[in-house]
Structure formats: C-alpha cells, structure tokens
Design an enzyme around this catalytic site. Structure first.
Site, mmCIF file in Angstrom:
data_model
loop_
_atom_site.group_PDB
_atom_site.id
_atom_site.type_symbol
_atom_site.label_atom_id
_atom_site.label_comp_id
_atom_site.label_asym_id
_atom_site.label_seq_id
_atom_site.Cartn_x
_atom_site.Cartn_y
_atom_site.Cartn_z
ATOM 1 N N ASN A 93 10.855 -12.066 10.998
ATOM 2 C CA ASN A 93 10.988 -11.009 9.982
ATOM 3 C C ASN A 93 12.011 -9.938 10.356
ATOM 4 O O ASN A 93 12.549 -9.266 9.478
ATOM 5 C CB ASN A 93 9.596 -10.380 9.783
ATOM 6 C CG ASN A 93 9.649 -9.099 8.997
ATOM 7 O OD1 ASN A 93 9.898 -9.100 7.795
ATOM 8 N ND2 ASN A 93 9.435 -7.975 9.683
ATOM 9 N N SER A 145 15.966 -13.498 1.852
ATOM 10 C CA SER A 145 16.191 -12.503 0.800
ATOM 11 C C SER A 145 16.591 -13.221 -0.482
ATOM 12 O O SER A 145 17.218 -14.291 -0.427
ATOM 13 C CB SER A 145 17.323 -11.548 1.197
ATOM 14 O OG SER A 145 17.761 -10.807 0.076
ATOM 15 N N TYR A 158 25.219 -9.469 5.235
ATOM 16 C CA TYR A 158 23.755 -9.647 5.236
ATOM 17 C C TYR A 158 23.381 -10.875 4.410
ATOM 18 O O TYR A 158 22.605 -11.729 4.864
ATOM 19 C CB TYR A 158 23.127 -8.376 4.648
ATOM 20 C CG TYR A 158 21.652 -8.421 4.386
ATOM 21 C CD1 TYR A 158 20.735 -8.042 5.372
ATOM 22 C CD2 TYR A 158 21.146 -8.799 3.136
ATOM 23 C CE1 TYR A 158 19.367 -8.049 5.109
ATOM 24 C CE2 TYR A 158 19.788 -8.805 2.874
ATOM 25 C CZ TYR A 158 18.906 -8.428 3.861
ATOM 26 O OH TYR A 158 17.551 -8.436 3.599
ATOM 27 N N ALA A 160 25.078 -13.472 3.639
ATOM 28 C CA ALA A 160 25.486 -14.730 4.291
ATOM 29 C C ALA A 160 24.483 -15.116 5.380
ATOM 30 O O ALA A 160 24.160 -16.299 5.544
ATOM 31 C CB ALA A 160 26.885 -14.578 4.893
ATOM 32 N N LYS A 162 21.341 -14.442 5.351
ATOM 33 C CA LYS A 162 20.098 -14.880 4.700
ATOM 34 C C LYS A 162 20.258 -16.297 4.124
ATOM 35 O O LYS A 162 19.337 -17.105 4.173
ATOM 36 C CB LYS A 162 19.683 -13.883 3.624
ATOM 37 C CG LYS A 162 19.289 -12.502 4.182
ATOM 38 C CD LYS A 162 18.139 -12.592 5.174
ATOM 39 C CE LYS A 162 17.626 -11.246 5.621
ATOM 40 N NZ LYS A 162 16.480 -11.309 6.536
HETATM 41 N N1 LIG Z 1 12.829 -4.315 2.058
HETATM 42 C C1 LIG Z 1 13.539 -5.096 1.269
HETATM 43 O O1 LIG Z 1 13.918 -4.701 0.139
HETATM 44 C C2 LIG Z 1 13.876 -6.492 1.688
HETATM 45 C C3 LIG Z 1 14.345 -7.383 0.711
HETATM 46 C C4 LIG Z 1 14.674 -8.682 1.089
HETATM 47 C C5 LIG Z 1 14.528 -9.078 2.408
HETATM 48 N N2 LIG Z 1 14.063 -8.184 3.334
HETATM 49 C C6 LIG Z 1 13.968 -8.653 4.728
HETATM 50 O O2 LIG Z 1 12.656 -8.435 5.191
HETATM 51 C C7 LIG Z 1 12.678 -8.218 6.601
HETATM 52 C C8 LIG Z 1 11.924 -6.944 6.924
HETATM 53 O O3 LIG Z 1 12.511 -5.921 6.172
HETATM 54 P P1 LIG Z 1 11.935 -4.429 6.064
HETATM 55 O O4 LIG Z 1 12.357 -3.950 4.745
HETATM 56 O O5 LIG Z 1 10.526 -4.383 6.495
HETATM 57 O O6 LIG Z 1 12.912 -3.753 7.130
HETATM 58 P P2 LIG Z 1 12.699 -2.646 8.250
HETATM 59 O O7 LIG Z 1 14.053 -2.122 8.536
HETATM 60 O O8 LIG Z 1 11.617 -1.715 7.817
HETATM 61 O O9 LIG Z 1 12.170 -3.517 9.470
HETATM 62 C C9 LIG Z 1 13.006 -4.328 10.242
HETATM 63 C C10 LIG Z 1 12.512 -4.244 11.669
HETATM 64 O O10 LIG Z 1 13.301 -5.111 12.474
HETATM 65 C C11 LIG Z 1 13.498 -4.460 13.717
HETATM 66 N N3 LIG Z 1 14.688 -4.981 14.386
HETATM 67 C C12 LIG Z 1 15.993 -4.846 14.003
HETATM 68 N N4 LIG Z 1 16.804 -5.394 14.915
HETATM 69 C C13 LIG Z 1 16.013 -5.887 15.909
HETATM 70 C C14 LIG Z 1 16.264 -6.562 17.133
HETATM 71 N N5 LIG Z 1 17.520 -6.830 17.547
HETATM 72 N N6 LIG Z 1 15.228 -6.916 17.901
HETATM 73 C C15 LIG Z 1 13.956 -6.639 17.515
HETATM 74 N N7 LIG Z 1 13.644 -5.990 16.375
HETATM 75 C C16 LIG Z 1 14.660 -5.625 15.578
HETATM 76 C C17 LIG Z 1 13.674 -2.987 13.372
HETATM 77 O O11 LIG Z 1 13.462 -2.157 14.490
HETATM 78 C C18 LIG Z 1 12.639 -2.827 12.258
HETATM 79 O O12 LIG Z 1 11.386 -2.402 12.771
HETATM 80 C C19 LIG Z 1 14.150 -8.170 7.003
HETATM 81 O O13 LIG Z 1 14.532 -9.409 7.525
HETATM 82 C C20 LIG Z 1 14.856 -7.889 5.678
HETATM 83 O O14 LIG Z 1 16.171 -8.402 5.678
HETATM 84 C C21 LIG Z 1 13.733 -6.912 3.007
#
Ligand SMILES: NC(=O)c1ccc[n+]([C@@H]2O[C@H](COP(=O)([O-])OP(=O)(O)OC[C@H]3O[C@@H](n4cnc5c(N)ncnc54)[C@H](O)[C@@H]3O)[C@@H](O)[C@H]2O)c1
Length: 258
Positions: A93, A145, A158, A160, A162
């Site tokens: 995630n 995503s 981003y 790409a 996903k």
């Molecule tokens: N929120 C949205 O609208 C949305 C939509 C589509 C996809 N996503 C995907 O869902 C996932 C979670 O998203 P979210 O919205 O909860 O994001 P978020 O930013 O709240 O959480 C992402 C977490 O990943 C951690 N992280 C980043 N780089 C890291 C690394 N190198 N090592 C360890 N941890 C790391 C961050 O510290 C953070 O806690 C992501 O992959 C995001 O791309 C989110």
C-alpha cells in the site's frame, strides 16, 4: 464482525497513512495479526496506537522500514515473520506522488517514484514470498489507482507506476498460482485522507471546494472514505475471494465507467 481473517498474519506497508491505517484497523477487527510497515516513525506510532485503542484485542505492531531499500525490506519482513510466526497476507500500500507534466519530469523525480512505488512493491513481494509459499491460502493485495487504467494530466509518473503495478499483479498471479498464492490489485479513485486534507488546506480550500473536486468526475459524485477502500482490500485478502487472482478491481465510485 465475522472474523474473516481469523488466524491470518498480515503485513501492511504504508501503515502510517490514511488507507494503511484504515486497512490495519479493519484487519485487526476481523481477527488478523497485523504488522504495519512505514518509514515515518512518528506517524507509524500514532497509527498503531489508534488501531490498538479503537479495536478490542488488536494484535498490531509496527516496524520502521524504507520500502525503496531492499535490505531494509528484507530486515523488516524477517522481523515480522519472526514476530507472527509466518506471513499469510501482504498489502502493498505504501506509495508516493509527483505532481508535474511528464515533460517537466526529471531523472531524480523518476528515480524517486520508481524506487518507492515500483521497486518497493517488488522488493516487498519478493521478501514475503518464501513465507507466503508456506501458507495454505496466501494473498497479496496491491494498492494501485484508477489512474493506472485511465488517463489524465499532471501525475504521469505516478500513473505509470500504478499501471506497472497492475502488470506486476497479473504476472505474479500467473507465477505463484501453483503455490496457492493469489495476487490481486485494487484501483482506488479519489479517497479523502489526512494527506489530501492537509494539501488542500494549505492551498486555502474549504470543505465545499474539496468536495467539488470529485463531484463531476465520479458517478458517485464524491470522494471515497478510507474504509471504502479498506473493505475491498479485506475481501480480496480473505478466503472469501479464494477463486480470484490476477484481478484488477476498480474501487472508484464508477469513474472508469464514465
Ligand atoms: N488517497 C487517494 O486518493 C488514493 C487514490 C488512489 C490510490 N491511492 C494509493 O493508495 C495508497 C495509500 O494512499 P494514502 O492516500 O493512504 O496515502 P498516504 O500518503 O496517506 O500514505 C502513504 C504511506 O506510505 C508511506 N511511505 C511512502 N514512502 C515510503 C517508503 N519509501 N517506505 C515506507 N513507507 C513509505 C508514507 O509514509 C505514508 O504513511 C498509495 O499507494 C496511493 O498511491 C490513494
């Protein structure tokens, strides 16, 4: 709650973030033992404590690791396996974002996002595999995503990564089916998390303005809650989805159907 993950041992990366925290809480409520992995130590402890305080008998611990660093991943996965005496589920995630037109992207920004979103997902999947192969019903759920499937402007790097995660999902599903490991992905649409709220607040947006951002671009005319993403992850990770592998599940309020 139905104990849908009773006796399951799960790792959730990005466990300090919005979707990671909600998924961790739901997994614990459904009987799983959970290890949250994240590189942000403060946010990780807040997330772990929130789950522990809000879920009766939660079995949840946290491990700090940078998923873009293979050694860090291997160390964290070994610790998690030792702690839980095995691993049945991995939720990939953790992810980062870059906001720019593709023509403005730099070598550094490409390396940055590829190393977390793509290599991090690969490192975590590889590191857990020996443990998952010992589990009778193991599952990986990748958090992709909607924009890994459809196009837009301004987040091409981003998007790409996903799309590549969707591809890795199908390949791993093919390669690991013989080991009884299912590999699936969810493709969330816009999901309102503390990250987004802080970003929009910094831009001076009020609640009405934030809500308006999604009202015309999804059939449901709104943002998803983090729980609305966590439930499909739970289902794909559970034995209820025992005949599903290689699937890319849109969890996007109908956006990809528009
Ligand atoms: N929120 C949205 O609208 C949305 C939509 C589509 C996809 N996503 C995907 O869902 C996932 C979670 O998203 P979210 O919205 O909860 O994001 P978020 O930013 O709240 O959480 C992402 C977490 O990943 C951690 N992280 C980043 N780089 C890291 C690394 N190198 N090592 C360890 N941890 C790391 C961050 O510290 C953070 O806690 C992501 O992959 C995001 O791309 C989110």
């Amino acid at each position: 709650m139905a104990n849908r993950l009773s006796k399951k041992r799960a790792i959730i990366t990005g466990g300090a973030g919005g979707i990671g925290n909600a998924t961790g809480k739901l997994f614990c409520a459904e009987g799983a033992e959970v290890v949250l992995i994240d590189q942000d130590s403060n946010a990780l402890e807040i997330s772990r404590k929130h789950i522990y305080d809000n879920c009766n008998d939660a079995k949840v611990v946290s491990i700090i690791a940078d998923i873009s660093d293979e050694k860090s991943v291997i160390g964290a996965v070994e610790k998690a396996a030792e702690r839980m005496n095995g691993i049945d589920i991995l939720v990939n995630n953790a992810g980062i974002r870059k906001f720019s037109f593709l023509t403005d992207s730099t070598t550094e920004s490409w390396q940055d996002i590829l190393s977390v979103n793509l290599l991090g997902t690969a490192f975590c999947s590889n590191a857990v595999m020996p443990y998952l192969r010992q589990s009778p019903n193991a599952a990986i759920v990748n958090v992709s995503s909607v924009y890994g499937v459809i196009g837009r402007k301004n987040m091409g790097q981003y998007d790409a990564t996903k799309a590549a995660i969707n591809s890795m999902t199908r390949t791993l599903a093919n390669e690991e089916a013989e080991n009884s490991i299912r590999v699936n992905a969810v493709c969330p649409g816009g999901t309102l998390t503390p990250f987004h709220q802080a970003r929009f607040a910094a831009d001076g947006m009020d609640e009405e303005g934030i809500n308006a951002l999604q009202s015309d671009i999804t059939l449901m005319k709104r943002w998803a809650t983090v729980e609305e993403i966590a439930y499909p992850i739970l289902w794909l990770a559970s034995d209820e989805a025992s005949f599903i592998t290689g699937a890319i599940l849109m969890v996007d309020g109908g956006k990809s159907a528009m």
